[in-house]
Write a protein that holds these residues in place. Structure first.
Motif, short mmCIF file in Angstrom:
data_model
loop_
_atom_site.label_atom_id
_atom_site.label_comp_id
_atom_site.label_asym_id
_atom_site.label_seq_id
_atom_site.Cartn_x
_atom_site.Cartn_y
_atom_site.Cartn_z
N HIS A 8 0.85 -1.19 0.00
CA HIS A 8 0.00 0.00 0.00
C HIS A 8 0.89 1.24 0.00
CE1 HIS A 8 -2.94 2.98 1.56
NE2 HIS A 8 -3.78 2.27 0.80
N SER A 9 0.35 2.35 -0.48
CA SER A 9 1.13 3.59 -0.53
C SER A 9 1.57 4.06 0.84
CB SER A 9 0.31 4.69 -1.21
OG SER A 9 -0.89 4.93 -0.50
N LYS B 273 9.66 6.22 -3.93
CA LYS B 273 9.93 6.85 -5.23
C LYS B 273 9.20 6.15 -6.36
CE LYS B 273 14.43 8.87 -4.09
NZ LYS B 273 15.87 8.95 -4.46
N ASP B 274 8.94 4.86 -6.17
CA ASP B 274 8.21 4.13 -7.21
C ASP B 274 6.78 4.62 -7.30
OD1 ASP B 274 10.23 1.79 -7.91
OD2 ASP B 274 10.25 2.02 -5.74
N GLU C 20 4.24 3.57 -16.49
CA GLU C 20 3.48 2.32 -16.50
C GLU C 20 3.99 1.36 -15.43
OE1 GLU C 20 1.77 -0.73 -19.92
OE2 GLU C 20 3.70 0.24 -20.20
N ALA C 21 5.27 1.34 -15.18
CA ALA C 21 5.91 0.50 -14.17
C ALA C 21 7.31 1.05 -13.93
CB ALA C 21 5.96 -0.95 -14.61
N THR C 22 7.90 0.69 -12.81
CA THR C 22 9.26 1.12 -12.50
C THR C 22 10.14 -0.10 -12.30
OG1 THR C 22 8.86 1.24 -10.12
CG2 THR C 22 8.43 3.24 -11.41
N GLN D 206 -2.96 3.25 -5.37
CA GLN D 206 -2.56 3.11 -3.98
C GLN D 206 -1.94 1.75 -3.70
OE1 GLN D 206 -2.85 5.70 -1.69
NE2 GLN D 206 -3.35 6.81 -3.60
N LEU D 207 -2.03 0.81 -4.64
CA LEU D 207 -1.51 -0.53 -4.44
C LEU D 207 -0.45 -0.84 -5.50
CD1 LEU D 207 -4.80 -2.52 -3.76
CD2 LEU D 207 -3.18 -1.63 -2.08
N LEU D 208 0.67 -1.36 -5.05
CA LEU D 208 1.75 -1.76 -5.96
C LEU D 208 2.01 -3.25 -5.84
CD1 LEU D 208 4.63 0.90 -5.73
CD2 LEU D 208 3.01 0.54 -7.59
N LEU D 209 2.18 -3.87 -6.99
CA LEU D 209 2.67 -5.24 -7.03
C LEU D 209 4.17 -5.16 -7.27
CD1 LEU D 209 2.35 -8.34 -7.24
CD2 LEU D 209 1.98 -8.01 -9.70
#
Length: 485
Positions: A99-100, A120-121, A130-132, A164-167
């Motif tokens: 989560h952020s 930072k991502d 689109e992605a980091t 708010q969510l990163l995979l």
């Protein structure tokens, strides 16, 4: 300056070795720089392929994650598709949802103390990426790390304007590292091997290229003073070595001609000096058998022969001064008419002995002021006197020798005409050779054949054109043209 410092130690080496070293240096530097760019481009391509595969894998993983309708954070167990062929082993991938706020919502794999960065991502994804991607080189916190580095992708799970969510998926870069090491090893072995081959190739081809030069050196060593007719073999290739060969052969031609000229000069000079000495010896022997009352006639004849010897020696000394070149000249600005006026009294004494009149005219073709020239006053007087003297000698008694000075815009021309028998056509090319006497009445004219040779030498030193030709009807004409200043 940098290259000069590099190549200056090579100056003591042979040309063949220098060419080979310079060739290898240039070829090696070019090869290394080119392979550095090629290696960098290859790494970037492999990295891009790796990232593309990781991105596709992240999309597959994200499609298996379910998010509640109300945004609740309850997830079913993550499913992994082990049937995929990827540049990284699936079983060792570290997967988590974050989560952020920083909270880790789910994980798959043994993270240990490894805590992937994320702030930072999120910022980069909120800006529209689109992605980091990150390369994790510090893998000591990952239990049982299978590679020296891991590649981390951060991929948004929700479609909000501000996700708010990163995979986050971290995979070992084993295959990429292996490919890089293999290619680096290939370059480390290949470049030195190529340079070794280039060194021997450079030595071989430089030897072949310089073979004609070596033949030239060998031939030049074999040419002796008695074998000046030999020439360096001319190669078939139309290159600089052929041009050098032709230049050397031209130089040998000039040297051979010079030697032949010197040999003729020595032979002719010996003959000219021997004649008065023989006459003096004969007269002295005759004097021994004659009464003393006739001694005055013998002394007079001997003195005349001594004068002849002195004239020959004086002219030979003048020739040697002229042969010394331009360094022996006393150059100054001169008016050609004044040089002629200074020469005429000396010539008039010879002309008066034959009743010949000297006629001097000035023709100002340019219409401007008197032209000035640059030269050695004494030598130019000798040049003009020798031409006038030659005209007087070969003119019949009581004739006229005409001297005309033509002032032109770029040059001054002195033309001397006589009314003698002229010059044999077959003798015209040799009229300025030493001891050459080309007149039809040469046997009746006193002289040694050095005057015109001296005149020609002086003219060459002054970059002056001198020309001899027959006049229509009868008589000869000599023209001297010297540039104005």
């Amino acid at each position: 300056m940098f290259l000069k410092k590099i190549f200056s130690p090579l100056s003591s080496l042979s040309i063949r070795l220098r060419l080979a070293i310079i060739f290898v240096f240039i070829f090696g530097a070019t090869t290394i720089v080119f392979n550095m760019f090629l290696f960098k481009a290859m790494i970037d391509t492999l990295q891009q392929d790796f990232d593309d595969a990781l991105f596709n894998y992240s999309v597959d993983v994200s499609e298996g994650i379910e998010i509640g309708i109300k945004g609740d954070l309850s997830f079913p167990p993550l499913r992994l598709d082990h049937g995929k062929i990827l540049p990284f082993p699936l079983g060792t991938a570290l997967i988590q949802v974050r989560h952020s706020s920083g909270a880790v919502l789910a994980r798959v794999g043994n993270f240990g103390d490894f805590n992937p960065p994320y702030k930072k991502d999120f910022e980069r994804i909120w800006k529209g990426e689109e992605a980091t991607y990150r390369t994790i080189n510090k893998v000591s916190n990952i239990p049982s790390a299978e590679a020296d580095s891991y590649r981390l992708i951060s991929f948004p799970l929700d479609n909000a304007a501000k996700p708010q969510l990163l995979l986050q998926i971290a995979v070992p870069m084993t295959l990429l590292e292996t490919q890089v090491r293999q290619r680096l090893t290939l370059l480390q072995i290949g470049i030195p091997l190529v340079l070794i081959i280039a060194t021997f190739g450079g030595m071989f081809f430089s030897t072949r290229a310089l073979k004609p030069l070596k033949n030239m050196i060998q031939t030049a060593k074999e040419i002796k003073a008695t074998e000046l007719s030999k020439r360096v073999p001319v190669p078939n290739a139309k290159d600089e070595i052929r041009e050098l060969t032709l230049t050397m052969n031209d130089m040998l031609d000039r040297i051979e001609q010079s030697f032949q000229s010197q040999e003729r000069f020595v032979a002719d000079a010996s003959h000219q000096l021997l004649t008065p000495l023989t006459i003096m010896r004969g007269e002295l022997e005759l004097l021994q058998k004659t009464e003393k009352k006739d001694i005055d006639g013998f002394i007079k004849s001997s003195l005349q022969e001594v004068d002849n010897l002195a004239d020959i020696v004086q002219e030979m000394l003048l020739l040697s001064r002229v042969d010394a070149g331009i360094g022996a000249l006393n150059l100054q600005d001169l008016a050609l008419d004044e040089v002629v006026f200074e020469t005429l009294p000396r010539a008039e004494r010879l002309a008066n002995s034959k009743g010949i009149k000297l006629k001097f005219d000035i023709n100002n073709e340019s219409g401007g002021d008197r032209k000035m020239i640059r030269g050695d006053n004494d030598l130019l007087q000798n040049l003009i006197f020798n031409i006038i003297e030659n005209a007087i000698k070969y003119s019949p008694n009581n004739e006229i020798v005409t001297i005309t000075l033509n002032w032109k815009a770029e040059s001054s021309e002195l033309v001397i005409q006589d009314n003698g028998p002229g010059i044999n056509e077959d003798q015209l090319p040799y009229i300025f050779d030493r001891f050459s006497r080309g007149s039809k009445i040469e046997t009746r004219v006193k002289g040694f054949g050095l005057g015109l040779a001296i005149a020609q030498k002086i003219a060459i030193l002054h970059n002056t054109k001198i020309k001899a030709e027959n006049r229509p009807g009868h008589g000869a004409q000599f023209s001297i043209e010297i540039k104005n200043i």
